[in-house]
Design a protein around this motif. Structure first.
Motif, short mmCIF file in Angstrom:
data_model
loop_
_atom_site.label_atom_id
_atom_site.label_comp_id
_atom_site.label_asym_id
_atom_site.label_seq_id
_atom_site.Cartn_x
_atom_site.Cartn_y
_atom_site.Cartn_z
N CYS B 55 -1.11 -79.17 7.83
CA CYS B 55 -1.91 -78.29 8.67
C CYS B 55 -1.20 -76.99 8.99
O CYS B 55 -1.81 -76.07 9.53
CB CYS B 55 -2.28 -78.99 9.97
SG CYS B 55 -0.91 -79.21 11.11
N GLU B 70 2.04 -75.38 1.91
CA GLU B 70 0.83 -75.14 1.13
C GLU B 70 0.08 -76.45 1.06
O GLU B 70 0.67 -77.47 0.71
CB GLU B 70 1.18 -74.69 -0.28
CG GLU B 70 1.06 -73.20 -0.48
CD GLU B 70 1.68 -72.77 -1.78
OE1 GLU B 70 2.40 -71.79 -1.76
OE2 GLU B 70 1.45 -73.44 -2.81
N ALA B 71 -1.18 -76.40 1.39
CA ALA B 71 -1.94 -77.64 1.47
C ALA B 71 -2.79 -77.83 0.22
O ALA B 71 -3.02 -76.90 -0.54
CB ALA B 71 -2.84 -77.61 2.70
N GLU B 73 -6.00 -80.85 -1.40
CA GLU B 73 -6.97 -81.85 -0.96
C GLU B 73 -6.65 -83.23 -1.55
O GLU B 73 -6.36 -83.36 -2.72
CB GLU B 73 -8.37 -81.41 -1.37
CG GLU B 73 -9.44 -82.31 -0.79
CD GLU B 73 -10.81 -81.66 -0.77
OE1 GLU B 73 -10.95 -80.55 -1.33
OE2 GLU B 73 -11.73 -82.25 -0.20
N GLU B 84 -8.35 -85.59 4.64
CA GLU B 84 -8.71 -84.79 3.47
C GLU B 84 -7.55 -83.95 2.94
O GLU B 84 -7.58 -83.49 1.82
CB GLU B 84 -9.85 -83.83 3.85
CG GLU B 84 -11.13 -84.53 4.23
CD GLU B 84 -12.05 -83.59 4.96
OE1 GLU B 84 -12.92 -83.01 4.31
OE2 GLU B 84 -11.89 -83.41 6.18
N ARG B 85 -6.57 -83.70 3.77
CA ARG B 85 -5.62 -82.64 3.46
C ARG B 85 -4.20 -83.18 3.44
O ARG B 85 -3.85 -84.06 4.24
CB ARG B 85 -5.77 -81.57 4.56
CG ARG B 85 -4.92 -80.37 4.45
CD ARG B 85 -5.40 -79.39 5.51
NE ARG B 85 -4.61 -78.18 5.48
CZ ARG B 85 -5.10 -76.96 5.68
NH1 ARG B 85 -6.36 -76.80 5.95
NH2 ARG B 85 -4.31 -75.92 5.64
N LYS B 88 1.07 -79.97 -0.17
CA LYS B 88 1.48 -79.96 -1.58
C LYS B 88 2.90 -79.39 -1.66
O LYS B 88 3.73 -79.86 -2.42
CB LYS B 88 0.50 -79.10 -2.37
CG LYS B 88 0.65 -79.21 -3.85
CD LYS B 88 -0.43 -78.38 -4.54
CE LYS B 88 -0.25 -76.91 -4.21
NZ LYS B 88 -1.30 -76.04 -4.75
N ALA B 158 -7.76 -87.71 9.35
CA ALA B 158 -6.45 -87.09 9.17
C ALA B 158 -5.55 -87.37 10.35
O ALA B 158 -4.34 -87.54 10.21
CB ALA B 158 -6.64 -85.59 9.03
#
Lengths: 855, 166
Positions: B55, B70-71, B73, B84-85, B88, B158
């Motif tokens: 987040c 960096e997010a 999915e 969902e997240r 990365k 989440a």
């Protein structure tokens, strides 16, 4: 003025026009009444109840109508027992509004508590988190706790794709209906609807493909929560991490103002990349809306296929070389050609600076007048310079077309070519303007048109001539729609004309521009329609800066600023012929792919072919030298919109490889050809061109960056009011002034071969697969496929079935298309979409695929 | 004269017989306090899923701008974290970090915790950037490594389910 009303809001008096809503009046004095469902661009519905305030009216004596007064002389005010919604109540004289009493605060707290009763509060992972009206208003007006049970929260689907572009999170939706109303009321694509009632209420899309609208992205801007988010930006970054960079649409001629949100990314190897595109407010251009093409088609700038190094042909293949080597090679080679054997053709997506230096290089550096747009479709830039539209100069509630005004749309499908202008024409009609459409076939705007006139293919010029002649005489009443339309147009207070090139040739479009110019000049008792606000001609250019190309003299007969050339050079068609027969030996192309567009048949007898491009196009693959240029996202410059508004765009992302901006390449080339030292900044090129190009006189990068107060407010702390469109802080641009003609235009006679029998006409599609659209993977499924539309009668005559694959002769080649039987096609006219550009109309040769293969 | 000498020798002798107060770092390490704020760790749930949901609130809270997230999915086929997240990319520049613990406060899932490792020295600046692989803890004994293939719909939240306010 008598139509101003004075009301008092929290002790502050404010004068606003009659009919203003209380919430807007409060906004005018900086008093932010919280809203969710109200949006200043849409009619109020009062659904969310967030804007509850105390509204009091002066009390009058029933018998005499006199104001009752308190002992101290002040009028008595009756506040009533209940709170009222500030978004549905119009101001009235003497009204008193209280927005910050305990009663009002209690109401707001209750509404927030109620709205949050089923909101998931998953702000940490929500794309809206950080720019969310609900978040902000909860912080500002929420109570901080709740009487509701968390266990009673609804558990709903969190990832509902409404089509490929927009996702719906059903839990987050607060059912304000902004998206539903926007789609229905503003853009006339009522593809979103409420489904079920009460706790089960949900947003659904009924279209196929889902959320089938060119405007879908705007619903994510105005959604006051994170219920609608774009697939493009999904989990891309948090809003507070993004750097906004002002830019312009690289697609349409309207010059839509947009903002890049950029960020450094590890995934891109530490480069700054575009994370999303948002609209930037410009009330005279795109208001706060942008089409999905503007919003999503930017991935070409970062495409891996981009050229990164200059390429030079050595032993038959293109080898990467240094800039110095490439530039030196081209300069030396070009010196060896006579001016009559050199030609320069340009695309129309470049900036004004590029165009200016391009014509300077060709005209002064190479002593050639053979300069033109590689793919000129629409003529009339010189006419526009004299009778172009004039914009209002106020940005706060500018004068818009409405009752008593007229809009004429000629030979274009605005919805597919420039949706922003389609929206403008539609809204003008909705406000009461007379809309007249003139085309060979029905278009979407016909729904709103007072007169929708469909002429036979090839008779466009003739029809407009009839219209003009009918406008010149006074007629009381007529059954002939052309005469009636002409009377309505000429008698309108204000007249804006859009004209395009659908189904007409370049020569015809020139005649049409002149005829329409004459129509604007017709006085017929009035004062004519030239030089006044909202009057004039708007060409629907095929690309974003065709206007700039005309202004900068990318034309065989015009120098910059429409100065006639003494000995006009060859136009593009003549250049292509010269390439084939050997009269043109060297060709310099900037941002154009004539081989890929089917205009030029290979290299012909060229000795030198230089191509300045983003990608290795079909033409570039044949070139001797390929010079890699920067895309618009990497550099700065100016574009001129079809309304002659010169606007700036700014560099946003790290340049790809060794690419250089077009103007710099041209300036460095010019330096080697004796045109003097290359300027080191785009602003200096602009300063130079503003000295030469008369209409641009007085403009510079600073004046183009000036801003003004606009209404409604967007982009501030109060995101809930106008949505997440960005405030315009980087420049509104300047519209260059027209020089009205002294006498009517002389209209050339155009020979138009009227095709006999079934006629073929290319129609526009917003998502035509092309160099730019192709790189946006999200749009892949929406890219228009070659489709042939036939009227049921014609299809019956040819014994063709709906959905059948057919082969159509286009541009001396053959295109495979799917046949659709549709009444959108007039009898005798076959419409083909999503194919490369084809001018005018032609006899339709349609064959079944099976037949074609066997013959 | 002999008296002070003897006194001094006595002191020496007294401490020579006591256990030493110094410790032989790095062979021996002093245990740190429970609330010591050392190097960050990214925690996992017992089933092995990462607590971090990408987040970026830690990065927002960071006064030294040391954190970069960096997010991306999650899918049920490749699940890293509930909801969902997930993150990365997760990087902390240990040279920038001032170990204030704001990231820990900001974290909605208690994924980032300043733990007890204080041995942070580097030969070059690049190696001061700790990536997600270096920060994330080992998979618990009963857990599975990420990404996991999970039953659809089993991890759709989440943030751990909220309790009623007390």
């Amino acid at each position: 003025m008598s139509d101003l009303v004075t009301i008092t809001i929290d002790g502050v008096e404010v004068n606003v026009p009659k009919g203003t809503l209380v919430v807007d009046a409060a906004k005018r004095i900086g008093n932010d009444i919280p809203v969710f469902c109200y949006h200043p661009k849409m009619t109020p519905v009062g659904m969310c109840r967030m804007c509850l305030v105390e509204i009091g009216l002066p009390v009058r004596d029933r018998a005499t109508g006199e104001l009752l007064r308190n002992p101290d002389g002040t009028p008595q005010i009756n506040f009533g027992r209940n709170l009222q919604t500030a978004c549905t109540v119009q101001v009235s004289p003497g009204m008193v509004v209280r927005t910050n009493t305990p009663f009002v605060r209690e109401g707001r707290e209750a509404i927030i508590e109620f709205i949050l009763s089923s909101h998931p509060l998953d702000c940490p992972i929500c794309d809206k988190g950080g720019e969310c009206p609900l978040q902000n208003l909860t912080m500002a007006h929420g109570k901080g706790d709740t009487r509701m049970e968390f266990t009673d929260k609804m558990k709903l689907a969190k990832h509902v794709p409404l089509g490929e572009l927009i996702y719906l999170d059903r839990e987050r939706c607060i059912q304000c209906g902004r998206c539903v109303r926007f789609q229905d009321e503003v853009v006339d694509d009522p593809v979103l609807q409420f489904h079920n009632r009460g706790r089960s209420l949900e947003i659904v899309t009924m279209s196929d493909p889902g959320f089938d609208s060119y405007w879908s992205g705007n619903t994510t801007d105005i959604c006051p929560v994170g219920a609608l988010t774009t697939a493009d930006f999904r989990f891309g970054a948090r809003p507070w991490e993004l750097t906004p960079v002002a830019t312009l649409s690289p697609h349409g001629p309207a010059g839509s103002n947009m903002t890049f949100s950029t960020r450094i990314e590890a995934a891109a190897g530490g480069r700054t990349v575009i994370k999303r595109i948002m609209p930037r407010q410009h009330e005279l251009v795109n208001e706060i809306w942008i089409s999905d093409r503007d919003r999503f088609v930017h991935h070409f700038a970062d495409a891996p296929e981009r050229l990164t190094q200059p390429l030079l042909r050595k032993n038959g293949s293109l080898i990467p070389v240094s800039w110095d080597e490439a530039l030196e090679f081209v300069a030396q080679k070009l010196k060896g050609f006579d001016g009559t054997a050199v030609a320069g053709l340009s695309g129309d997506r470049m900036s004004n600076e590029d165009f200016f230096l391009f014509q300077k290089l060709i005209r002064q550096g190479l002593k050639s007048n053979h300069i033109d747009l590689a793919n000129g479709r629409l003529a009339g830039g010189d006419v526009v310079a004299q009778v172009g539209v004039v914009n209002d100069t106020t940005y706060d509630l500018p004068q818009r077309l409405g009752v008593g005004d007229a809009v004429l749309v000629v030979a274009c499908d605005l919805h597919e070519e420039e949706p922003v202008w389609w929206l403008r024409a539609r809204q003008a009609a909705k406000r009461g303007a007379t809309l007249v459409t003139l085309n060979a076939r029905p278009t979407r705007l016909d729904r709103e048109a007072a007169f929708a006139i469909h002429y036979a293919p090839g008779t466009a010029v003739e029809t407009i001539r009839r219209l003009l002649n009918a406008a010149k005489v006074e007629v009381e009443q007529s059954d002939d729609p052309i005469v009636a339309a002409a009377q309505a147009l000429v008698k309108a207070n204000n007249l804006t004309i859009f004209y395009g090139a659908e189904g007409i040739t370049y020569e015809e479009s020139d005649a049409i521009a002149r005829l329409l110019g004459n129509l604007l000049l017709v006085k017929n008792g009035g004062s004519g329609h030239v030089g006044r606000v909202n009057n004039g001609l708007i060409p629907v250019w095929p690309h974003n800066n065709t206007q700039g190309a005309w202004d900068m003299g990318i034309h065989p007969a015009f120098e910059p600023g429409y100065k006639p050339v003494k000995t006009p050079g060859r136009n593009a068609t003549a250049v292509y012929a010269g390439v084939a027969n050997g009269e043109i030996r060297a060709l310099y192309l900037m941002g154009a792919d004539p081989v890929g567009d089917g205009l030029m048949d290979g290299r012909g007898q060229l000795k030198l072919l230089v191509v300045q491009e983003l990608f290795l196009t079909q033409t570039a693959a044949l070139a001797d030298v390929v010079l890699p240029a920067q895309s618009w996202a990497e550099r700065e410059g100016t574009f001129t919109s079809g309304e002659r508004r010169v606007q700036r765009y700014y560099p946003a992302i790290t340049p790809v490889g060794e690419c250089r901006p077009d103007w710099q390449i041209l300036a460095q080339m010019g330096e080697r050809l004796g045109l003097g030292k290359a300027p080191f900044a785009a602003s200096l090129v602009f300063r130079d061109l503003a000295k030469v190009v008369k209409p641009y006189k007085g403009m510079d990068y600073r004046s183009l960056a000036q801003v003004a107060k606009q209404w409604p407010d967007v982009g501030g702390e109060d995101l809930y009011y106008g949505g997440t469109a960005y405030e315009n802080r980087s420049g509104l641009g300047q519209q260059w002034p027209i020089t009205p003609p002294k006498e009517p235009f002389a209209v050339p006679d155009v020979e138009v071969p009227v095709p006999q029998g079934l006629t073929l006409m290319r129609i526009a599609a917003l998502y035509t697969p092309g160099t730019l659209n192709r790189h946006t993977k999200l749009l892949a499924a929406r890219l228009a496929q070659p489709t042939l539309l036939l009227h049921p009668q014609d299809a019956y005559a040819l014994a063709l079935q709906d959905g059948e694959p057919v082969t159509v002769a286009v541009n001396s080649g053959n295109v495979q298309a799917t046949l659709r039987i549709s009444e959108d096609a007039p009898v005798g006219l076959a419409l083909i979409r999503a194919i490369p550009y084809q001018p005018g109309t032609a006899v339709a040769h349609i064959t079944r695929v099976a037949e074609f293969a066997s013959s | 004269m002999i008296g002070p000498l003897l006194k001094g020798m006595y002191t020496t002798l007294k401490y020579a017989l006591k256990p030493p107060v110094t410790i032989q770092y790095p062979e021996v390490k002093r245990p740190v306090r429970y609330r010591f704020k050392g190097r960050h760790e990214l925690k996992r749930y017992d089933n092995g899923l990462e607590k971090c949901i990408g987040c970026s609130l830690c990065a927002a809270a960071c006064p030294a701008d040391a954190i970069f997230v960096e997010a991306a999915e999650n899918t049920d086929e490749e699940r890293y974290s509930p909801g969902e997240r997930y993150a990365k990319t997760y990087e902390i520049n240990m040279l920038r970090c001032i170990f204030c613990g704001f990231c820990e406060d900001a974290c909605p899932t208690q994924a980032i915790v300043l733990e007890h490792n204080y041995e942070l020295s580097f030969y070059d600046r690049a190696s001061a950037i700790y990536t997600k692989d270096m920060l994330i803890v080992d998979v618990p004994i009963n857990g599975r490594p990420t990404p996991q293939k999970v039953e659809p719909g089993s991890f759709d939240r989440a943030i751990p389910v909220m309790e009623d306010p007390k």
